[in-house]
Design a protein around this motif. Structure first.
Motif, PDB file in Angstrom:
ATOM      1  N   ASN A  78      30.614  63.846  -5.421  1.00 12.47           N
ATOM      2  CA  ASN A  78      30.352  65.227  -5.012  1.00 12.47           C
ATOM      3  C   ASN A  78      30.536  65.352  -3.503  1.00 12.47           C
ATOM      4  O   ASN A  78      29.905  64.625  -2.723  1.00 12.47           O
ATOM      5  CB  ASN A  78      28.931  65.640  -5.391  1.00 12.47           C
ATOM      6  CG  ASN A  78      28.818  66.005  -6.852  1.00 12.47           C
ATOM      7  OD1 ASN A  78      29.729  66.601  -7.418  1.00 12.47           O
ATOM      8  ND2 ASN A  78      27.701  65.648  -7.476  1.00 12.47           N
ATOM      9  N   THR A  79      31.402  66.245  -3.108  1.00 11.86           N
ATOM     10  CA  THR A  79      31.689  66.440  -1.686  1.00 11.86           C
ATOM     11  C   THR A  79      31.673  67.922  -1.331  1.00 11.86           C
ATOM     12  O   THR A  79      31.779  68.793  -2.201  1.00 11.86           O
ATOM     13  CB  THR A  79      33.056  65.858  -1.310  1.00 11.86           C
ATOM     14  OG1 THR A  79      34.073  66.526  -2.066  1.00 11.86           O
ATOM     15  CG2 THR A  79      33.119  64.367  -1.571  1.00 11.86           C
ATOM     16  N   GLU A  80      31.558  68.172  -0.077  1.00  9.18           N
ATOM     17  CA  GLU A  80      31.663  69.532   0.474  1.00  9.18           C
ATOM     18  C   GLU A  80      32.285  69.398   1.857  1.00  9.18           C
ATOM     19  O   GLU A  80      31.822  68.619   2.681  1.00  9.18           O
ATOM     20  CB  GLU A  80      30.266  70.165   0.569  1.00  9.18           C
ATOM     21  CG  GLU A  80      30.314  71.652   0.884  1.00  9.18           C
ATOM     22  CD  GLU A  80      28.943  72.282   0.782  1.00  9.18           C
ATOM     23  OE1 GLU A  80      28.476  72.816   1.812  1.00  9.18           O
ATOM     24  OE2 GLU A  80      28.338  72.217  -0.304  1.00  9.18           O
ATOM     25  N   ASP A  81      33.373  70.117   2.052  1.00  9.13           N
ATOM     26  CA  ASP A  81      34.134  70.001   3.306  1.00  9.13           C
ATOM     27  C   ASP A  81      34.537  68.551   3.560  1.00  9.13           C
ATOM     28  O   ASP A  81      34.429  68.030   4.678  1.00  9.13           O
ATOM     29  CB  ASP A  81      33.317  70.539   4.492  1.00  9.13           C
ATOM     30  CG  ASP A  81      33.016  72.020   4.359  1.00  9.13           C
ATOM     31  OD1 ASP A  81      33.864  72.737   3.786  1.00  9.13           O
ATOM     32  OD2 ASP A  81      31.930  72.440   4.796  1.00  9.13           O
TER      33      ASP A  81
ATOM     34  N   SER B  48      41.073  61.842  -1.639  1.00 10.90           N
ATOM     35  CA  SER B  48      39.665  61.867  -1.270  1.00 10.90           C
ATOM     36  C   SER B  48      39.311  60.540  -0.635  1.00 10.90           C
ATOM     37  O   SER B  48      39.877  59.499  -0.988  1.00 10.90           O
ATOM     38  CB  SER B  48      38.783  62.108  -2.489  1.00 10.90           C
ATOM     39  OG  SER B  48      37.412  61.947  -2.166  1.00 10.90           O
ATOM     40  N   LYS B  49      38.357  60.563   0.305  1.00  9.47           N
ATOM     41  CA  LYS B  49      37.896  59.322   0.926  1.00  9.47           C
ATOM     42  C   LYS B  49      36.923  58.577   0.013  1.00  9.47           C
ATOM     43  O   LYS B  49      36.635  57.413   0.245  1.00  9.47           O
ATOM     44  CB  LYS B  49      37.186  59.633   2.243  1.00  9.47           C
ATOM     45  CG  LYS B  49      38.067  60.276   3.296  1.00  9.47           C
ATOM     46  CD  LYS B  49      37.304  60.514   4.591  1.00  9.47           C
ATOM     47  CE  LYS B  49      36.222  61.573   4.412  1.00  9.47           C
ATOM     48  NZ  LYS B  49      35.542  61.899   5.701  1.00  9.47           N
ATOM     49  N   PHE B  50      36.437  59.274  -1.029  1.00 12.87           N
ATOM     50  CA  PHE B  50      35.360  58.711  -1.827  1.00 12.87           C
ATOM     51  C   PHE B  50      35.831  58.430  -3.263  1.00 12.87           C
ATOM     52  O   PHE B  50      37.013  58.349  -3.526  1.00 12.87           O
ATOM     53  CB  PHE B  50      34.156  59.660  -1.786  1.00 12.87           C
ATOM     54  CG  PHE B  50      33.755  59.993  -0.367  1.00 12.87           C
ATOM     55  CD1 PHE B  50      33.197  59.033   0.456  1.00 12.87           C
ATOM     56  CD2 PHE B  50      33.975  61.265   0.149  1.00 12.87           C
ATOM     57  CE1 PHE B  50      32.850  59.326   1.764  1.00 12.87           C
ATOM     58  CE2 PHE B  50      33.629  61.576   1.450  1.00 12.87           C
ATOM     59  CZ  PHE B  50      33.060  60.601   2.264  1.00 12.87           C
ATOM     60  N   HIS B  51      34.896  58.275  -4.188  1.00  9.61           N
ATOM     61  CA  HIS B  51      35.229  57.864  -5.544  1.00  9.61           C
ATOM     62  C   HIS B  51      36.153  58.858  -6.256  1.00  9.61           C
ATOM     63  O   HIS B  51      35.921  60.069  -6.278  1.00  9.61           O
ATOM     64  CB  HIS B  51      33.965  57.735  -6.395  1.00  9.61           C
ATOM     65  CG  HIS B  51      33.163  56.506  -6.133  1.00  9.61           C
ATOM     66  ND1 HIS B  51      33.711  55.256  -6.010  1.00  9.61           N
ATOM     67  CD2 HIS B  51      31.815  56.334  -6.004  1.00  9.61           C
ATOM     68  CE1 HIS B  51      32.749  54.369  -5.815  1.00  9.61           C
ATOM     69  NE2 HIS B  51      31.593  55.008  -5.797  1.00  9.61           N
ATOM     70  N   GLN B  52      37.201  58.322  -6.854  1.00  8.33           N
ATOM     71  CA  GLN B  52      38.022  59.014  -7.845  1.00  8.33           C
ATOM     72  C   GLN B  52      38.354  57.955  -8.896  1.00  8.33           C
ATOM     73  O   GLN B  52      39.009  56.957  -8.594  1.00  8.33           O
ATOM     74  CB  GLN B  52      39.311  59.560  -7.227  1.00  8.33           C
ATOM     75  CG  GLN B  52      39.087  60.714  -6.251  1.00  8.33           C
ATOM     76  CD  GLN B  52      40.385  61.184  -5.622  1.00  8.33           C
ATOM     77  OE1 GLN B  52      41.136  60.357  -5.086  1.00  8.33           O
ATOM     78  NE2 GLN B  52      40.652  62.475  -5.689  1.00  8.33           N
ATOM     79  N   ALA B  53      37.889  58.172 -10.127  1.00  9.11           N
ATOM     80  CA  ALA B  53      37.982  57.066 -11.094  1.00  9.11           C
ATOM     81  C   ALA B  53      37.973  57.575 -12.525  1.00  9.11           C
ATOM     82  O   ALA B  53      37.854  58.766 -12.798  1.00  9.11           O
ATOM     83  CB  ALA B  53      36.823  56.089 -10.868  1.00  9.11           C
TER      84      ALA B  53
END
Length: 648
Positions: free
Chosen positions: A239-242, A217-222
């Motif tokens: 929270n992401t979509e597509d 993911s380009k965003f938070h994973q923690a």
């Protein structure tokens, strides 16, 4: 440390959903900075708006929170106090910040005065927790364990936190990824990612690399947690979509919790665009998934909840752990090890920002959360505690922003010979009547006293008779309980007794109500007994008589200060002198039995046989009566002589 980026005191700081763009226009510059976590800039803007007279009460509360975030505790406390005087927007969470601010400014008298004002709005469990921890911290050196701490060589200049065991490896979260395309604005660093490392025999970690067992993911994973039983990793993510961030109606991107099978598929478990979820922990023993969340209706900021699962699949609504664990502050990072529940909290009576606490897991809840004390905890933020058995001792890790680290937050390891956390004694159960259906006794005082009679702890039973006391471990105690017009319970416990008590779910205290055990007869107060009869011309006690006299024994055990008179009467048949002698023999037989059963002879002031002196009906000498009427006059009474002064 950059104060504008210091969003970790409430801890959702590290992970809280970002306001990267706003769906609504802000009413002020102060609001714009505040909701983007730029607190120092927010202060400047809000103070100007205050001078201009355009600052609303809600914005003034934001200003107070901004002072708190940048650690200007003097101004924070003054602002909170001003709002409190107006009785407007302050709630328990802000009371916690107010009390923290006063603690930081060492204004003890002002803190105690404010606490006494708001204490009634706090759950009783919170006040019990506070009293216990203040006592424990004052005496910490007596029971403290020796830790061997070390800063992990793998720490970066960025944020490193949330350690978690993964077989022989250690997982953790970090903002060390400096890809300029994906920077997290409030923290001025990369989005948090999960990394893995190899644990060395000395506890240090090596071979740091991104954890590739989860989807990218380009965003938070923690904040990962690995379940050995399921062979799955639980963690939080944006929270992401597509593959792009999604926002709620207010422009907020919150955090969700997902579950990733090792080398398998990903499943989203908890998601709400307006609610952030933090720090999942899966209990392999019962399938409960614990986490922190900022749901409305909680006890403060973020509370700890759990859901029932079936192999990780959620099977219930979130259940709040309640006021024994959750406080007006923020609670995060749940972790269970050997029937102990560890978590972090910034509740106002701690040592600093976030402190690590341990609570014993009980059959129907938790014991008092105990601050792990100086060493692990500091005046700074300490959180994310994990521990396991390692060789002949224990190995653990946690995160802290204490001075001397390499970055904003560093990972620390420790080795220790024994389980961290103060050993305690817990008495819990019900206060009940020992007869009938064990009816509950409400509002009974229950006390624990030391070997010299000093009061160690005190509580009152609730409406269902429940009581609970917890104290630091000691080798001997005395448990006492009483209530108005009730008996007094008193029992001493040796160290061996206390060890056995630790293996019991409940310890009930029995109190007898005086008015249940006595009644009015013939114009005087007597001990309640069913009527009994001696054999014709006999002074011998029978088993039936013994069973009734045992009620007197129980009464005297409950009320040893009572003073008794034994009265025995017979009917008019037979000679007068013979009847006097017969009843005196019966009264003396009753006394001998009571004394033999442990009733003090000095408590029985009189033992009298009255013969046929007090006939209750018309069956006097020369009057024909049926047997039933004659038996009405055959009786023994145990009179309580000091009934009117027994409770003075």
């Amino acid at each position: 440390m950059n104060k504008a980026n210091n969003i970790r005191l409430a801890f959702l700081a590290f992970l809280i959903g970002m306001v990267l763009c706003s769906a609504q226009a802000r009413k002020s510059k102060g609001d714009a900075f505040f909701f983007q976590y730029e607190y120092q800039k927010a202060i400047v803007a809000y103070e100007q708006e205050l001078v201009n007279g355009t600052l609303s009460e809600k914005q003034f509360l934001n200003l107070a929170d901004s002072y708190f975030k940048v650690k200007n505790f003097k101004k924070a406390s003054e602002a909170y106090l001003e709002l409190f005087k107006k009785d407007t927007l302050m709630d328990g969470h802000h009371y916690n910040k107010m009390l923290q601010s006063l603690s930081k400014t060492s204004d003890k008298e002002r803190k105690e005065a404010f606490l006494s004002t708001v204490a009634a709005s706090f759950p009783k469990e919170l006040m019990e927790n506070m009293d216990f921890n203040e006592q424990m911290l004052q005496n910490e050196s007596k029971d403290s364990v020796t830790y061997k701490f070390f800063n992990l060589a793998s720490n970066s200049p960025q944020t490193d936190f949330a350690p978690s065991f993964y077989n022989t490896k250690l997982l953790f979260s970090s903002g060390r990824d400096q890809d300029k395309r994906y920077m997290y604005a409030p923290g001025n660093e990369g989005y948090f990612k999960i990394y893995e490392s190899k644990i060395q025999p000395n506890g240090q970690v090596t071979s740091i690399q991104p954890f590739h067992k989860i989807a990218k993911s380009k965003f938070h994973q923690a904040t990962p947690y690995y379940s050995n039983k399921l062979n799955k990793v639980f963690y939080v993510s944006s929270n992401t979509e597509d593959a792009e961030l999604v926002f709620d109606s207010k422009g907020k991107n919150a955090l969700a919790i997902g579950m990733q099978a090792i080398d398998g598929g990903f499943q989203l478990l908890l998601k709400d665009l307006s609610t952030s979820f933090y720090y999942p922990f899966y209990d392999d023993t019962n399938g409960k998934l614990y986490f922190s969340a900022d749901f409305e209706g909680g006890y403060g900021g973020t509370d700890i909840y759990y859901v029932y699962t079936s192999n990780g699949q959620i099977m219930s609504a979130p259940i709040n752990l309640g006021p024994r664990i959750n406080s007006p502050g923020n609670e995060v990072a749940p972790y269970i090890f050997e029937d102990s529940f560890y978590f972090a909290s910034d509740v106002f009576y701690g040592l600093g920002g976030m402190d690590i606490y341990k609570a014993n897991i009980e059959s129907e809840g938790f014991g008092i959360p105990i601050n792990l004390g100086k060493g692990i905890n500091t005046e700074f933020d300490d959180f994310g505690f994990v521990i396991r058995n390692e060789g002949e001792g224990l190995l653990g890790y946690f995160a802290s922003n204490r001075p001397g680290g390499k970055g904003k937050d560093d990972l620390y390891g420790f080795k220790v010979d024994e389980k961290p956390g103060l050993k305690t004694i817990t008495f819990k159960g019900k206060v009940v009547k020992p007869y009938g259906r064990n009816e509950a006794v409400a509002k009974a005082v229950v006390r624990l006293k030391g070997t010299n009679g000093e009061l160690l702890s005190e509580t009152y039973s609730d409406e269902e008779g429940n009581y609970r006391l917890e104290i630091p471990w000691t080798s001997a105690v005395t448990l006492e309980s009483t209530s108005e017009r009730y008996s007094t319970y008193k029992k001493q416990f040796t160290e061996e007794d206390l060890q056995e008590l630790a293996n019991t779910d409940a310890y009930n205290v029995e109190l007898s109500l005086y008015d249940d055990l006595v009644e009015e007869k013939e114009g005087q107060k007597v001990v309640k007994m069913d009527k009994f009869y001696f054999g014709n011309s006999s002074t011998q006690l029978t088993p039936e008589i013994d069973s009734q006299l045992d009620k007197v024994v129980s009464f005297m055990n409950a009320f040893p200060d009572a003073q008794l008179r034994i009265e025995t009467y017979t009917d008019s048949r037979g000679g007068s002198s013979t009847n006097f002698k017969l009843t005196q023999g019966r009264s003396d037989a009753i006394k001998r039995y009571l004394v033999g059963q442990g009733v003090s002879a000095t408590s029985i002031l009189y033992s009298i046989g009255y013969g046929e002196e007090k006939i209750l009906n018309n069956c006097t000498n020369g009057v024909f009566c049926i047997e039933t009427l004659h038996k009405q006059n055959q009786r023994s009474l145990i009179v309580v002589l000091n009934d009117n002064v027994l409770f003075d």
